[in-house]
Enzyme design. Structure first.
Site, PDB file in Angstrom:
ATOM      1  N   CYS A 161      -3.618   2.691 -12.884  1.00  0.00           N
ATOM      2  CA  CYS A 161      -4.800   2.983 -12.063  1.00  0.00           C
ATOM      3  C   CYS A 161      -4.994   1.788 -11.134  1.00  0.00           C
ATOM      4  O   CYS A 161      -5.197   0.656 -11.610  1.00  0.00           O
ATOM      5  CB  CYS A 161      -6.034   3.208 -12.933  1.00  0.00           C
ATOM      6  SG  CYS A 161      -7.564   3.244 -11.967  1.00  0.00           S
ATOM      7  N   HIS A 195     -15.581   6.117  -7.842  1.00  0.00           N
ATOM      8  CA  HIS A 195     -16.037   5.047  -6.947  1.00  0.00           C
ATOM      9  C   HIS A 195     -17.067   5.596  -5.974  1.00  0.00           C
ATOM     10  O   HIS A 195     -17.033   6.773  -5.610  1.00  0.00           O
ATOM     11  CB  HIS A 195     -14.863   4.438  -6.193  1.00  0.00           C
ATOM     12  CG  HIS A 195     -13.957   5.451  -5.550  1.00  0.00           C
ATOM     13  ND1 HIS A 195     -12.992   6.132  -6.264  1.00  0.00           N
ATOM     14  CD2 HIS A 195     -13.891   5.909  -4.281  1.00  0.00           C
ATOM     15  CE1 HIS A 195     -12.357   6.964  -5.450  1.00  0.00           C
ATOM     16  NE2 HIS A 195     -12.884   6.861  -4.240  1.00  0.00           N
TER      17      HIS A 195
HETATM   18  P1  5GP Z   1     -11.260   8.341  -2.076  1.00  0.00           P
HETATM   19  O1  5GP Z   1     -10.434   8.997  -1.003  1.00  0.00           O
HETATM   20  O2  5GP Z   1     -10.600   8.483  -3.426  1.00  0.00           O
HETATM   21  O3  5GP Z   1     -12.683   8.748  -2.085  1.00  0.00           O
HETATM   22  O4  5GP Z   1     -11.290   6.822  -1.695  1.00  0.00           O
HETATM   23  C1  5GP Z   1     -10.333   5.895  -2.073  1.00  0.00           C
HETATM   24  C2  5GP Z   1     -10.535   4.699  -1.184  1.00  0.00           C
HETATM   25  O5  5GP Z   1      -9.854   3.605  -1.747  1.00  0.00           O
HETATM   26  C3  5GP Z   1      -9.966   4.902   0.223  1.00  0.00           C
HETATM   27  O6  5GP Z   1     -11.007   4.729   1.176  1.00  0.00           O
HETATM   28  C4  5GP Z   1      -8.898   3.824   0.339  1.00  0.00           C
HETATM   29  O7  5GP Z   1      -8.841   3.221   1.606  1.00  0.00           O
HETATM   30  C5  5GP Z   1      -9.301   2.836  -0.745  1.00  0.00           C
HETATM   31  N1  5GP Z   1      -8.184   2.126  -1.340  1.00  0.00           N
HETATM   32  C6  5GP Z   1      -7.038   2.684  -1.818  1.00  0.00           C
HETATM   33  N2  5GP Z   1      -6.237   1.712  -2.306  1.00  0.00           N
HETATM   34  C7  5GP Z   1      -6.884   0.538  -2.131  1.00  0.00           C
HETATM   35  C8  5GP Z   1      -6.557  -0.816  -2.441  1.00  0.00           C
HETATM   36  O8  5GP Z   1      -5.504  -1.138  -2.975  1.00  0.00           O
HETATM   37  N3  5GP Z   1      -7.484  -1.761  -2.107  1.00  0.00           N
HETATM   38  C9  5GP Z   1      -8.673  -1.445  -1.513  1.00  0.00           C
HETATM   39  N4  5GP Z   1      -9.503  -2.448  -1.228  1.00  0.00           N
HETATM   40  N5  5GP Z   1      -9.018  -0.173  -1.217  1.00  0.00           N
HETATM   41  C10 5GP Z   1      -8.144   0.797  -1.524  1.00  0.00           C
HETATM   42 ZN    ZN Z   2      -9.127   2.906 -13.497  1.00  0.00          ZN
END
Ligand code: 5GP
Ligand code: ZN
Length: 114
Positions: free
Chosen positions: A4, A100
């Site tokens: 994860c 998140h």
């Molecule tokens: P979701 O699309 O799941 O709501 O959001 C996931 C978010 O995590 C995305 O906005 C993406 O840019 C961010 N994200 C993914 N991998 C990483 C990472 O390794 N570091 C950081 N800081 N953000 C990440």
């Molecule tokens: Zn996790």
């Protein structure tokens, strides 16, 4: 949880730009910001999505909102406004399966989302 990326960020195995951390939560800038202010707040406990909140773990959500409340003041968007987003599941656009909350601000955000 193994494999994860957000658990790895919490453990420091993947670098991140940390904004805040305590016993229960970790807050950091999104790697791909969609607004001048875009950060994420996550529970330290691996909870896959909002679907997996239950009586035992949902206190962290109010704690997350408390942390957001503090950070938006520090980052100067509490008055101009901001958006808190939780994407859940495939149709919700969730790409990282560790629950998140996105916080976006610093520009006028459009509604509805695509
Ligand atoms: P979701 O699309 O799941 O709501 O959001 C996931 C978010 O995590 C995305 O906005 C993406 O840019 C961010 N994200 C993914 N991998 C990483 C990472 O390794 N570091 C950081 N800081 N953000 C990440
Ligand atoms: Zn996790």
């Amino acid at each position: 949880m193994e494999d994860c990326i957000f658990c790895k960020i919490i453990k420091g195995e993947i670098p991140s730009k940390k904004l805040y951390e305590d016993e229960f939560v970790y807050a950091f800038y999104d790697i791909n910001p969609e607004a001048p202010v875009h950060f994420l707040v996550i529970p330290k406990e691996h909870v896959k999505s909002a679907n997996d909140l239950n009586e035992k773990n949902m206190n962290v959500v109010s704690h997350i909102f408390k942390v957001i409340n503090k950070l938006v003041v520090e980052l100067g968007v509490s008055e101009s406004g901001y958006r808190i987003v939780n994407n859940c599941g495939v149709d919700g656009g969730q790409t990282v399966n560790h629950m998140h909350f996105h916080v976006l601000g610093g520009r006028n955000l459009q509604w509805p989302p695509g």
